[in-house]
Design a protein around this motif. Structure first.
Motif, PDB file in Angstrom:
ATOM      1  N   THR A   1     133.856   5.218  82.342  1.00  0.00           N
ATOM      2  CA  THR A   1     133.427   6.424  81.626  1.00  0.00           C
ATOM      3  C   THR A   1     134.443   6.895  80.588  1.00  0.00           C
ATOM      4  O   THR A   1     134.141   7.791  79.813  1.00  0.00           O
ATOM      5  CB  THR A   1     133.121   7.582  82.600  1.00  0.00           C
ATOM      6  N   SER A   2     135.625   6.288  80.569  1.00  0.00           N
ATOM      7  CA  SER A   2     136.637   6.718  79.592  1.00  0.00           C
ATOM      8  C   SER A   2     136.225   6.360  78.170  1.00  0.00           C
ATOM      9  O   SER A   2     136.586   7.038  77.225  1.00  0.00           O
ATOM     10  CB  SER A   2     137.991   6.079  79.891  1.00  0.00           C
ATOM     11  N   ARG A   3     135.492   5.292  77.997  1.00  0.00           N
ATOM     12  CA  ARG A   3     135.025   4.816  76.695  1.00  0.00           C
ATOM     13  C   ARG A   3     136.168   4.548  75.725  1.00  0.00           C
ATOM     14  O   ARG A   3     135.968   4.463  74.520  1.00  0.00           O
ATOM     15  CB  ARG A   3     134.028   5.774  76.064  1.00  0.00           C
TER      16      ARG A   3
ATOM     17  N   ALA B   1     142.697   7.948  81.578  1.00  0.00           N
ATOM     18  CA  ALA B   1     141.517   8.165  82.425  1.00  0.00           C
ATOM     19  C   ALA B   1     141.799   7.770  83.875  1.00  0.00           C
ATOM     20  O   ALA B   1     141.285   8.393  84.803  1.00  0.00           O
ATOM     21  CB  ALA B   1     140.335   7.360  81.884  1.00  0.00           C
TER      22      ALA B   1
ATOM     23  N   GLN C   1     126.875  11.561  85.442  1.00  0.00           N
ATOM     24  CA  GLN C   1     127.852  11.417  86.510  1.00  0.00           C
ATOM     25  C   GLN C   1     128.811  12.589  86.435  1.00  0.00           C
ATOM     26  O   GLN C   1     129.257  12.975  85.351  1.00  0.00           O
ATOM     27  CB  GLN C   1     128.637  10.111  86.385  1.00  0.00           C
TER      28      GLN C   1
ATOM     29  N   ARG D   1     134.498  16.427  85.588  1.00  0.00           N
ATOM     30  CA  ARG D   1     134.279  15.622  84.388  1.00  0.00           C
ATOM     31  C   ARG D   1     132.831  15.159  84.380  1.00  0.00           C
ATOM     32  O   ARG D   1     132.373  14.485  85.287  1.00  0.00           O
ATOM     33  CB  ARG D   1     135.222  14.434  84.365  1.00  0.00           C
TER      34      ARG D   1
ATOM     35  N   SER E   1     129.953  12.920  82.562  1.00  0.00           N
ATOM     36  CA  SER E   1     129.853  11.774  81.667  1.00  0.00           C
ATOM     37  C   SER E   1     128.480  11.125  81.805  1.00  0.00           C
ATOM     38  O   SER E   1     127.707  11.459  82.693  1.00  0.00           O
ATOM     39  CB  SER E   1     130.966  10.758  81.966  1.00  0.00           C
TER      40      SER E   1
ATOM     41  N   ALA F   1     125.103  13.789  79.809  1.00  0.00           N
ATOM     42  CA  ALA F   1     126.172  14.792  79.753  1.00  0.00           C
ATOM     43  C   ALA F   1     126.144  15.603  78.469  1.00  0.00           C
ATOM     44  O   ALA F   1     126.688  16.695  78.421  1.00  0.00           O
ATOM     45  CB  ALA F   1     127.530  14.116  79.920  1.00  0.00           C
ATOM     46  N   LYS F   2     125.507  15.078  77.435  1.00  0.00           N
ATOM     47  CA  LYS F   2     125.480  15.765  76.142  1.00  0.00           C
ATOM     48  C   LYS F   2     124.171  16.501  75.889  1.00  0.00           C
ATOM     49  O   LYS F   2     123.923  16.965  74.780  1.00  0.00           O
ATOM     50  CB  LYS F   2     125.734  14.758  75.024  1.00  0.00           C
TER      51      LYS F   2
END
Length: 183
Positions: free
Chosen positions: A96-98, A108, A143, A156, A158, A162-163
């Motif tokens: 999920t850090s991307r 992350a 998540q 957090r 993600s 999440a957006k």
């Protein structure tokens, strides 16, 4: 092997990958057999360190950007967290850090490693009975993972959901209902 290392420094990651490649190529039956044959003159402590490196390479090979740049200290921290049962949470944090840089990926991973290596009193390891919920994955792709920080906890969010507009407002309203109104 020692002569080659004098000529060109081999990173810890590359040593771990070499051991795994030898076992996967059926040159040796086990990692310990490869370790003994390739690095037989090393002390027991250094062989234990190499076992830690092999463990981390097994789990994260192909997932980390420039893993050859990882220090032995960071690899050992990752190995300790893996041995404590935190593989799924570490993998989730990395996924999920991307980030496509080692520094971004380490940023992350660090909160998860810190929590793994500094358990709160009474907290059970992940995937064991009575373990606190550390991560929730929803069918829609959202998540939520909790992370320990120096000043407390953060959640957090993600994933693609999440957006979604209004999600954070809904979360804040729910928290306000549970804890009471703000000042």
């Amino acid at each position: 092997m020692t002569e080659n290392e004098i000529r060109a420094q081999i990173s810890p990651w590359e040593k771990g990958r070499l051991i795994l490649d030898c076992v996967r190529s059926d040159l040796f039956d086990t990692e310990d057999a490869a370790l003994s044959a390739l690095f037989g003159t090393l002390s027991r402590q250094k062989k234990a360190r190499l076992r830690s490196i092999v463990l981390v390479v097994q789990v994260f090979d192909g997932s980390l950007a420039t893993p050859e740049r990882l220090s032995v200290a960071r690899i050992e921290r990752l190995a300790s967290a893996l041995r404590a049962g935190w593989e799924d949470l570490l993998s989730d944090a990395l996924r999920t850090s991307r980030s496509d840089t080692l520094n971004g990926q380490w940023a992350a991973l660090e909160p998860v490693i810190t929590e793994a290596l500094n358990p709160q009193s009474g907290d059970a390891a992940p995937n064991t009975r009575n373990a606190p919920r550390r991560s929730i994955k929803f069918a829609q792709g959202l998540q939520i993972r909790r992370e320990l920080t120096r000043s407390g906890w953060i959640l957090r969010f993600s994933g693609p959901e999440a957006k979604v507009p209004g999600l954070m407002d809904d979360v804040m309203e729910t928290i306000e209902r549970v804890f009471g109104s703000t000042h």
